[in-house]
Design an enzyme around this catalytic site. Sequence first.
Site, PDB file in Angstrom:
ATOM      1  N   GLU A  23      -8.362  11.837  12.650  1.00  0.00           N
ATOM      2  CA  GLU A  23      -7.447  10.739  12.948  1.00  0.00           C
ATOM      3  C   GLU A  23      -6.516  11.049  14.114  1.00  0.00           C
ATOM      4  OE1 GLU A  23      -4.291   7.801  10.647  1.00  0.00           O
ATOM      5  OE2 GLU A  23      -5.718   9.025   9.508  1.00  0.00           O
TER       6      GLU A  23
ATOM      7  N   LYS B 146       0.852  -1.192   0.000  1.00  0.00           N
ATOM      8  CA  LYS B 146       0.000   0.000   0.000  1.00  0.00           C
ATOM      9  C   LYS B 146       0.879   1.230   0.000  1.00  0.00           C
ATOM     10  CE  LYS B 146      -3.065   2.769   2.907  1.00  0.00           C
ATOM     11  NZ  LYS B 146      -3.752   2.921   4.192  1.00  0.00           N
TER      12      LYS B 146
END
Length: 444
Positions: free
Chosen positions: A246, A196
């Site tokens: 986040e 990723k």
Amino acid sequence: MNRIASYTVPCQPCSLTEFLRFGSGGQRFYFESSQSQLAIAGLGITAQISQTKENRFTNLAQDLREFFQHVTLLNDSAEFPRPVLLGGGSFFAETNPGDWDSFPQATLVLPRYVLTQVNGEYFFSINLRLSETESIENASQHARFEVETFLARMESTVLPEPSIPDEITTTETSRVVWQNIIRHSVEMIRQGGLKKVVMARPVQVNGNRAVDVPALLESLGNECPSCFRFMFEFIPGTAFAGATPERLVSVSGTRFTTAAIAGSIRRGDFPAEDESLGEQLLESHKDQSEHSFVKHDIRTRLERLVASLHFDFAPRLLRLPNIQHLWTHIEGTMHPTQSILDVVAALHPTPAVGGVPGEAAMRLIHRLEGFERGWYAGPVGWVDADGNGDFVVAIRSGLFRGGTATLFGGAGIVADSDPDKEWEETGLKIRFLLNAMRREAETA
């Protein structure tokens, strides 16, 4: 290092963003969320510690242990909040000259004037540098006088209406260029060695008047109170600010919490569509795979630092005003020898903003993205003398300078990523701030 004296008094409730507006034209620092232990706004800098290079956050942790040994509380009380440092750092260990020149690679600041909100109570503090010969008695008198003068001036000041652009234009990366970056990233992942990588793109926003960043943060807080709002302005007129969902890590005593956030889809225009989109996200193999990479990587990074570690069994939906994410709560107990900055050093950059494996992803980001991230997607937050604190990942953010802003949005790229969908996802994240600016413009 010079001695520092801190003096604190209870004060009347005051919006932290209004406090920042009162300090317009100076250095300003801010962190607030309904999820955090405290909210804090600071003006000016009394003391600052900074570090550079790869070990910058670990070295800051060592500096922090020494820093508070030089701080004296002039009117210590168990009811008053202790001094905290606000700070953060860049995404990459080294940054290029340019727009981010005023932002250190990693730093913590002790503001001169501080407004703190804890459990619904408000406190005002002043932090002063003391000469080697100044007595505590003289310092207390000086601090008390300056606090009274400052609060009286603030109370008597009528702030002007926020400066808001009423005309906004945008310039963004070529869609074709972006698609080529994503295709190349997917090709690298399919060749192996990468699972990723997170690619981001900037959007340049131009307005006919300066943006009042604290007013914008107030608007974002009303829209998403659980988001972590932050602002760092080391030189007047250049501010990095945003409202991120986040959390990187929060520490209270030996307990810590963090979260894995990866996988995204838009919100629906009506409840049934919203539920359907959420179900699509929960059932998406691409997004579940991306989320699993993040969880596994966080576990690997934290295991050596913590005494216990607990993950929720399955991700849940984190619903924000214009987007929903896959979200997994993580908590545990730290080893007593570790500080929050040691955890920051271990976690940054998380796979949610970097990739897996981390070093290979960082190299690819550096080679392909084509812009300087600066503090975008870096860690920002606060820490106190006991190691308590809260740090977040500085996404949903922008660099503001007068009437211009550079807003950022990123997307996690895996083997089956589609360039068109990733363009839409990054646009959705950028629009969170852009739409807030436009709404402000429409109501100006």
